[in-house]
Design an enzyme around this catalytic site. Structure first.
Site, mmCIF file in Angstrom:
data_model
loop_
_atom_site.group_PDB
_atom_site.id
_atom_site.type_symbol
_atom_site.label_atom_id
_atom_site.label_comp_id
_atom_site.label_asym_id
_atom_site.label_seq_id
_atom_site.Cartn_x
_atom_site.Cartn_y
_atom_site.Cartn_z
ATOM 1 N N GLU A 406 0.811 -1.224 0.000
ATOM 2 C CA GLU A 406 0.000 0.000 0.000
ATOM 3 C C GLU A 406 0.841 1.269 0.000
ATOM 4 O O GLU A 406 0.494 2.261 -0.644
ATOM 5 C CB GLU A 406 -0.944 0.009 1.209
ATOM 6 C CG GLU A 406 -2.085 -0.973 1.124
ATOM 7 C CD GLU A 406 -1.758 -2.340 1.682
ATOM 8 O OE1 GLU A 406 -2.672 -3.185 1.741
ATOM 9 O OE2 GLU A 406 -0.578 -2.555 2.056
ATOM 10 N N HIS A 475 -11.613 -4.519 9.942
ATOM 11 C CA HIS A 475 -12.168 -4.447 8.590
ATOM 12 C C HIS A 475 -13.514 -3.733 8.562
ATOM 13 O O HIS A 475 -14.264 -3.879 7.594
ATOM 14 C CB HIS A 475 -12.353 -5.857 7.999
ATOM 15 C CG HIS A 475 -11.086 -6.537 7.596
ATOM 16 N ND1 HIS A 475 -10.165 -6.984 8.506
ATOM 17 C CD2 HIS A 475 -10.589 -6.851 6.370
ATOM 18 C CE1 HIS A 475 -9.150 -7.556 7.866
ATOM 19 N NE2 HIS A 475 -9.385 -7.482 6.571
#
Length: 673
Positions: A406, A475
């Protein structure tokens, strides 16, 4: 430290530079040293504020590397970047004006020493964040490849940055995609005070190239000929499509880490004297010139030329005006897109995911500079299928499956955005954006400002957030307030398919960095009428989803449907609720919200994120400041309880705000005495 080579290469080039090239390099080295000496004197006198980082002792690296580049090639620098900028042809007067904080500087006095750039010369900027330029340079190389340009990028970094994660992620990405990037480490023996051998398990940084299957070598960075030979070979390799190289240039900074350091001694006097006496890159260049029969008179003339230029540059920079406060708003962002091109409703109903996919597809059709980066977005179409079919439609060059990197992905997007592309980066789950924070907050959001409003960073970071799918604490978070807090970012949060498609198209066409937040529940549950043709919606404009006279409900993302459901319940009780979706959280359309509150005299603000410090708190505060006299009750705020998201389904449902809770809050403000 012994200078050794990982890749076998001669320290003396087979074709040494011509005498006239060497003379130009010598003058550039004198200009760099003279600039730094004047900057230090001005700092010591209090004329230059803040701090600056001198590269005296390292001049041959900047000059040797830039001497083998073309005018269209790129460089990315770091906090010790004056020499790189000068070597690439930057104007010393504008550079000195920037250090002095003057309006005629490269950043109009907004960036200063650590953020100096010369975009017209291919200098994409110095950087105060250690290692960030490595990823940005990777993005510039990606941009050159996708555009089919015969450009390369040299990414300068220090030995300390080689221990940052971005170093490893970027080398892997550049090697994987064979990008035209030269990773050039200026190993000046120390990070701040910690020596390389105390900071690195493998002190020879070039040896790390082997792990990524690319050439790596260690050279004498104070030998101008060796630098030109090594970087020149790497440039040829990059232009030929053979990918990146890693070059470690051994050198030494004569001064402290920064002009402000004033640290206890951490280097021996003998070590410092040895490098200054025996390894001075300028004296080495003089010896090379003397071997070519360039006499003292010529060398004296070169020194006079550099001194005259620098004295005049300092004098003119000192006379320049300082910037005024009215420069600030334009420098932060370009004006938001407020145009509307939505055709009439067609009666066609599609889901939220299909709307996102269609917005991406049509934007890519219209503009070849739009590219997609993300994990698993290509062949499988993304974890939630938002990019399904785009790989087949536009190919692997423009729809790029990235490694799980990322940090490198988003830094590369910044570099690509600076050099002609419009990247769209998918975050697989928005919780993972924590790996991207520096590039979003310190790079994308601030580069335009630090460069004086002279550039754009047109990129979009998009992906799903929120709870409801029983994915637990890592999440399921709602993180929009992190980004709505940051000047320089646009934050968009659509609540239905029509808004999602039109606002995504507007975000991609915008010249500012955009954080585009989707909601996982909307992927599954939201359907609506969406025109088939390409259209955009205005950025920074709220939408009244339902008119009403008795109470204003401001709701975001998945909470909009809950608010509409609550409004239907309230209607049966004789309470007419006006439901407003901000659509864009930064810039925030408070005019529409305030107008509604002045009509209804009551307000409930609801979002899924934690109640404290969220966007609801900001909206509530602004209502108090702008419409206090119109309120018949305090503004009610609804959000999640102050705990991470649990896995258990019943507990998750209990924590996420719902229509019943919104209706009850509206009753409370309506019936308050």
């Amino acid at each position: 430290m012994t200078v050794t080579a990982y890749r076998d290469s001669s320290k003396t080039p087979e074709s040494p530079p011509d005498t006239d090239v060497l003379e130009r390099c010598y003058v550039d080295m004198l200009r760099i040293r003279g600039f730094e000496q004047r900057a230090e004197a001005l700092f010591d006198s209090g004329t230059i504020k803040g701090t600056a980082h001198s590269c005296v002792g390292q001049e041959a690296i900047a000059v040797g590397a830039c001497a083998v580049l073309g005018p269209d090639d790129y460089i990315v620098s770091h906090h010790r970047g004056h020499g790189h900028c000068i070597a690439k042809g930057a104007d010393t007067e504008r550079m000195m004006a920037e250090l002095l904080g003057r309006v005629t500087g490269y950043g109009h006095g907004l960036g200063g020493s650590m953020h100096i750039a010369a975009l017209e010369r291919g200098v994409l900027g110095a950087n105060g964040i250690v290692g960030a330029g490595i990823g940005i340079g990777t993005g510039a190389g990606l941009s050159a490849r996708i555009r089919g340009a015969d450009q390369v990028c040299v990414s300068f970094f220090g030995d300390g940055a080689a221990n940052e994660g971005i170093f490893h992620e970027s080398l892997n990405l550049a090697a994987l995609w064979k990008l035209p990037v030269i990773f050039l480490c200026e190993n000046n023996q120390y990070g701040l005070s910690l020596g390389v051998e105390q900071a690195s398990a493998v002190p020879q940084i070039s040896a790390r190239a082997q792990a990524y299957g690319i050439p790596g070598e260690t050279i004498d960075g104070n030998d101008i000929s060796a630098v030109m030979a090594s970087v020149g070979a790497a440039v040829e390799r990059a232009r030929a499509g053979d990918g990146p190289s890693l070059i470690e240039c051994m050198t030494y900074r004569w001064g402290e880490h920064s002009m402000r350091s004033n640290l206890p001694s951490y280097r021996s006097a003998e070590e410092e004297e040895s490098w200054r006496r025996d390894r001075d890159p300028i004296l080495h260049a003089e010896r090379l010139l003397s071997e070519r029969q360039v006499g003292n008179a010529a060398l004296h003339e070169f020194r006079n030329r550099a001194d005259s230029e620098l004295d005049a540059a300092v004098e003119r920079a000192m006379e320049a005006a300082e910037p005024t406060i009215d420069i600030l708003p334009h420098a932060v962002q370009k004006p938001a897109r407020t145009d509307v091109s939505a055709p009439a409703a067609s009666g066609r109903t599609i889901g939220y995911v299909e709307a996102i996919r269609e917005g991406l597809h049509q934007s890519m059709e219209r503009d070849d500079s739009v590219i997609l980066l993300g994990e698993d977005i290509g062949r499988i179409g993304g974890l939630f299928q938002c990019t399904a079919g785009l790989y087949e439609a536009f190919g692997a060059e423009r729809v790029r499956d990235t490694p799980i990197s990322e940090n490198a992905m988003i830094n590369a997007a910044v570099g690509a955005a600076l050099t002609g592309l419009r990247p769209v980066v998918e975050v697989q789950f928005f919780d993972f954006i924590t790996h991207m924070m520096d590039a979003i907050v310190n790079q994308a959001a601030k580069l335009r400002f630090m460069l004086g409003g002279e550039t754009s960073v047109p990129l979009v970071v998009r992906g799903p957030q929120g709870g409801g799918l029983r994915l637990a604490a890592q999440h399921s978070q709602s993180l929009e307030s992190w980004f709505a807090f940051i000047p320089g970012l646009t934050v968009i949060a659509p609540s239905n398919p029509f808004d999602a498609k039109g606002l995504l198209a507007a975000a991609i066409a915008d010249d500012n960095p955009v954080v585009f937040i989707e909601h996982k529940l909307l992927y599954q549950r939201s359907n609506g009428e969406v025109p088939e043709a390409y259209y955009t919606l205005p950025v920074g404009k709220a939408d009244i989803k339902r008119p009403g006279e008795d109470v204003t409900i401001v709701a975001t993302m998945a909470m909009v449907d809950a608010a509409l459901s609550a409004a239907r319940t309230l209607e049966r009780e004789g309470i007419e609720a006006e439901v407003i979706d901000p659509c864009t959280l930064r810039p925030l359309d408070m005019d529409t919200i305030i107008g509604s509150v002045r009509k209804t005299n009551r307000c409930v603000v609801v979002h899924e994120a934690w109640r404290s410090y969220g966007c609801g708190a900001e909206i509530s505060a602004q209502i108090m400041e702008q419409a206090f006299d119109y309120l018949d009750a305090p503004v009610a705020r609804i959000g999640m309880e102050e705990v991470p998201m649990p896995y258990n389904a019943k507990l998750e449902r209990a924590l996420i705000p719902n229509a019943d809770g919104i209706a009850e809050a509206a009753r409370n403000v309506c019936y308050r005495d």
